[in-house]
Design a protein around this motif. Structure first.
Motif, PDB file in Angstrom:
ATOM      1  N   SER A  30     100.375  65.077 -73.268  1.00 14.88           N
ATOM      2  CA  SER A  30      99.659  66.252 -73.752  1.00 14.88           C
ATOM      3  C   SER A  30      98.746  65.867 -74.908  1.00 14.88           C
ATOM      4  O   SER A  30      98.875  64.797 -75.492  1.00 14.88           O
ATOM      5  CB  SER A  30     100.640  67.351 -74.173  1.00 14.88           C
ATOM      6  N   GLU A  31      97.816  66.763 -75.220  1.00 14.91           N
ATOM      7  CA  GLU A  31      96.847  66.504 -76.289  1.00 14.91           C
ATOM      8  C   GLU A  31      97.392  66.820 -77.671  1.00 14.91           C
ATOM      9  O   GLU A  31      96.808  66.429 -78.667  1.00 14.91           O
ATOM     10  CB  GLU A  31      95.570  67.310 -76.037  1.00 14.91           C
ATOM     11  N   ARG A  32      98.500  67.549 -77.714  1.00 15.81           N
ATOM     12  CA  ARG A  32      99.127  67.873 -79.006  1.00 15.81           C
ATOM     13  C   ARG A  32     100.621  68.016 -78.781  1.00 15.81           C
ATOM     14  O   ARG A  32     101.052  68.307 -77.661  1.00 15.81           O
ATOM     15  CB  ARG A  32      98.518  69.142 -79.603  1.00 15.81           C
ATOM     16  N   PRO A  33     101.410  67.803 -79.810  1.00 17.67           N
ATOM     17  CA  PRO A  33     102.851  67.979 -79.634  1.00 17.67           C
ATOM     18  C   PRO A  33     103.140  69.427 -79.259  1.00 17.67           C
ATOM     19  O   PRO A  33     102.611  70.338 -79.890  1.00 17.67           O
ATOM     20  CB  PRO A  33     103.438  67.666 -81.008  1.00 17.67           C
ATOM     21  N   ASN A  34     103.918  69.622 -78.208  1.00 17.66           N
ATOM     22  CA  ASN A  34     104.240  70.994 -77.841  1.00 17.66           C
ATOM     23  C   ASN A  34     105.555  71.056 -77.084  1.00 17.66           C
ATOM     24  O   ASN A  34     105.925  70.140 -76.354  1.00 17.66           O
ATOM     25  CB  ASN A  34     103.093  71.637 -77.055  1.00 17.66           C
ATOM     26  N   SER A  35     106.242  72.154 -77.274  1.00 20.73           N
ATOM     27  CA  SER A  35     107.569  72.322 -76.687  1.00 20.73           C
ATOM     28  C   SER A  35     107.507  72.440 -75.168  1.00 20.73           C
ATOM     29  O   SER A  35     108.419  71.997 -74.482  1.00 20.73           O
ATOM     30  CB  SER A  35     108.268  73.529 -77.295  1.00 20.73           C
ATOM     31  N   LYS A  36     106.438  73.005 -74.621  1.00 17.17           N
ATOM     32  CA  LYS A  36     106.331  73.187 -73.172  1.00 17.17           C
ATOM     33  C   LYS A  36     106.387  71.847 -72.447  1.00 17.17           C
ATOM     34  O   LYS A  36     107.119  71.688 -71.472  1.00 17.17           O
ATOM     35  CB  LYS A  36     105.027  73.924 -72.839  1.00 17.17           C
ATOM     36  N   ALA A  41     109.459  68.076 -69.063  1.00 18.61           N
ATOM     37  CA  ALA A  41     109.947  66.725 -68.795  1.00 18.61           C
ATOM     38  C   ALA A  41     111.479  66.699 -68.797  1.00 18.61           C
ATOM     39  O   ALA A  41     112.096  66.042 -67.947  1.00 18.61           O
ATOM     40  CB  ALA A  41     109.382  65.746 -69.819  1.00 18.61           C
ATOM     41  N   LEU A  42     112.087  67.416 -69.733  1.00 22.50           N
ATOM     42  CA  LEU A  42     113.550  67.483 -69.777  1.00 22.50           C
ATOM     43  C   LEU A  42     114.101  68.087 -68.487  1.00 22.50           C
ATOM     44  O   LEU A  42     115.039  67.557 -67.892  1.00 22.50           O
ATOM     45  CB  LEU A  42     114.021  68.297 -70.985  1.00 22.50           C
ATOM     46  N   GLU A  43     113.512  69.193 -68.046  1.00 25.82           N
ATOM     47  CA  GLU A  43     113.978  69.847 -66.824  1.00 25.82           C
ATOM     48  C   GLU A  43     113.851  68.926 -65.618  1.00 25.82           C
ATOM     49  O   GLU A  43     114.742  68.868 -64.769  1.00 25.82           O
ATOM     50  CB  GLU A  43     113.226  71.162 -66.607  1.00 25.82           C
ATOM     51  N   GLU A  44     112.752  68.172 -65.544  1.00 26.38           N
ATOM     52  CA  GLU A  44     112.569  67.221 -64.445  1.00 26.38           C
ATOM     53  C   GLU A  44     113.613  66.102 -64.518  1.00 26.38           C
ATOM     54  O   GLU A  44     114.192  65.713 -63.500  1.00 26.38           O
ATOM     55  CB  GLU A  44     111.163  66.634 -64.476  1.00 26.38           C
ATOM     56  N   ALA A  45     113.881  65.598 -65.713  1.00 28.09           N
ATOM     57  CA  ALA A  45     114.895  64.550 -65.877  1.00 28.09           C
ATOM     58  C   ALA A  45     116.279  65.067 -65.483  1.00 28.09           C
ATOM     59  O   ALA A  45     117.047  64.359 -64.822  1.00 28.09           O
ATOM     60  CB  ALA A  45     114.898  64.038 -67.317  1.00 28.09           C
ATOM     61  N   MET A  68     114.945  71.636 -81.281  1.00 23.97           N
ATOM     62  CA  MET A  68     114.598  73.004 -80.889  1.00 23.97           C
ATOM     63  C   MET A  68     115.799  73.678 -80.234  1.00 23.97           C
ATOM     64  O   MET A  68     116.533  73.045 -79.474  1.00 23.97           O
ATOM     65  CB  MET A  68     113.461  73.014 -79.850  1.00 23.97           C
ATOM     66  N   LYS A  69     115.973  74.953 -80.495  1.00 26.45           N
ATOM     67  CA  LYS A  69     117.089  75.698 -79.907  1.00 26.45           C
ATOM     68  C   LYS A  69     117.059  75.642 -78.382  1.00 26.45           C
ATOM     69  O   LYS A  69     118.092  75.452 -77.740  1.00 26.45           O
ATOM     70  CB  LYS A  69     117.079  77.153 -80.385  1.00 26.45           C
ATOM     71  N   ALA A  70     115.896  75.805 -77.796  1.00 32.33           N
ATOM     72  CA  ALA A  70     115.785  75.801 -76.329  1.00 32.33           C
ATOM     73  C   ALA A  70     116.169  74.439 -75.753  1.00 32.33           C
ATOM     74  O   ALA A  70     116.831  74.360 -74.708  1.00 32.33           O
ATOM     75  CB  ALA A  70     114.368  76.164 -75.905  1.00 32.33           C
ATOM     76  N   TYR A  71     115.781  73.366 -76.423  1.00 29.66           N
ATOM     77  CA  TYR A  71     116.109  72.004 -75.979  1.00 29.66           C
ATOM     78  C   TYR A  71     117.620  71.779 -76.049  1.00 29.66           C
ATOM     79  O   TYR A  71     118.243  71.348 -75.071  1.00 29.66           O
ATOM     80  CB  TYR A  71     115.361  71.000 -76.860  1.00 29.66           C
ATOM     81  N   VAL A  72     118.212  72.083 -77.190  1.00 33.80           N
ATOM     82  CA  VAL A  72     119.649  71.893 -77.392  1.00 33.80           C
ATOM     83  C   VAL A  72     120.435  72.746 -76.394  1.00 33.80           C
ATOM     84  O   VAL A  72     121.408  72.282 -75.792  1.00 33.80           O
ATOM     85  CB  VAL A  72     120.048  72.206 -78.854  1.00 33.80           C
ATOM     86  N   LYS A  73     119.997  73.982 -76.182  1.00 30.42           N
ATOM     87  CA  LYS A  73     120.680  74.881 -75.239  1.00 30.42           C
ATOM     88  C   LYS A  73     120.588  74.334 -73.818  1.00 30.42           C
ATOM     89  O   LYS A  73     121.588  74.332 -73.079  1.00 30.42           O
ATOM     90  CB  LYS A  73     120.071  76.286 -75.312  1.00 30.42           C
TER      91      LYS A  73
END
Length: 156
Positions: A30-36, A41-45, A68-73
């Motif tokens: 991506s062009e900037r750091p972003n949670s999306k 990538a996490l979901e694909e992994a 991030m809460k969403a990542y940890v969850k």
């Protein structure tokens, strides 16, 4: 720019590496750091490793994205163990840092990319090469994908 000066931009690569064979399981550029990008990538992994019979562990540094809460969850919801290096200690994340070093050496340093899209395509092509064609001595002279396929046939 219009005066012929080079404009330096950044690209952000969010990869997930399988420590079993060194394969990049999923990534986003991506062009900037972003949670999306990180969450995609996490979901694909997670999807690619869902049939793994062993405990899955995700190693990372202490970057904002991995707290991030969403990542940890998402990790907890999928029974994945999160391993995060202590501040100033890169040991847990060293395989990923090693990949970054190899990638930069083999496809980035000394080259000029004229657009974000050109760089993104070069990274995508490199990761395909790294996973499927680049042999590793520690994988008995096979690429990461060859090694995974070879060892899964042996286990069957």
């Amino acid at each position: 720019d219009s005066k012929g000066n080079m404009i330096i931009k950044k690209a952000y690569l969010d990869p997930f590496l399988d420590m079993y064979n060194g394969e990049i399981l999923a990534f986003r550029v991506s062009e900037r750091p972003n949670s999306k990008a990180i969450m995609e990538a996490l979901e694909e992994a997670i999807e690619r490793t869902k049939d793994c019979p062993y405990r899955t562990t995700v190693h990372s540094d202490q970057g904002w994205a991995y707290q991030m809460k969403a990542y940890v969850k998402k990790i907890k919801d999928n029974n994945i163990f999160q391993s995060m290096s202590r501040k100033g200690n890169c040991l847990d994340n060293s395989p990923m840092e090693n990949f970054f070093g190899i990638m930069k050496q083999e496809m980035y340093y000394g080259r000029i990319y004229h657009s974000f899209e050109e760089l993104k395509q070069a990274i995508t092509n490199y990761i395909y090469y790294y996973n499927n064609e680049r042999i590793k001595a520690k994988l008995a002279g096979m690429s990461p994908v060859e090694y995974r396929l070879h060892t899964s046939r042996l286990a069957a």
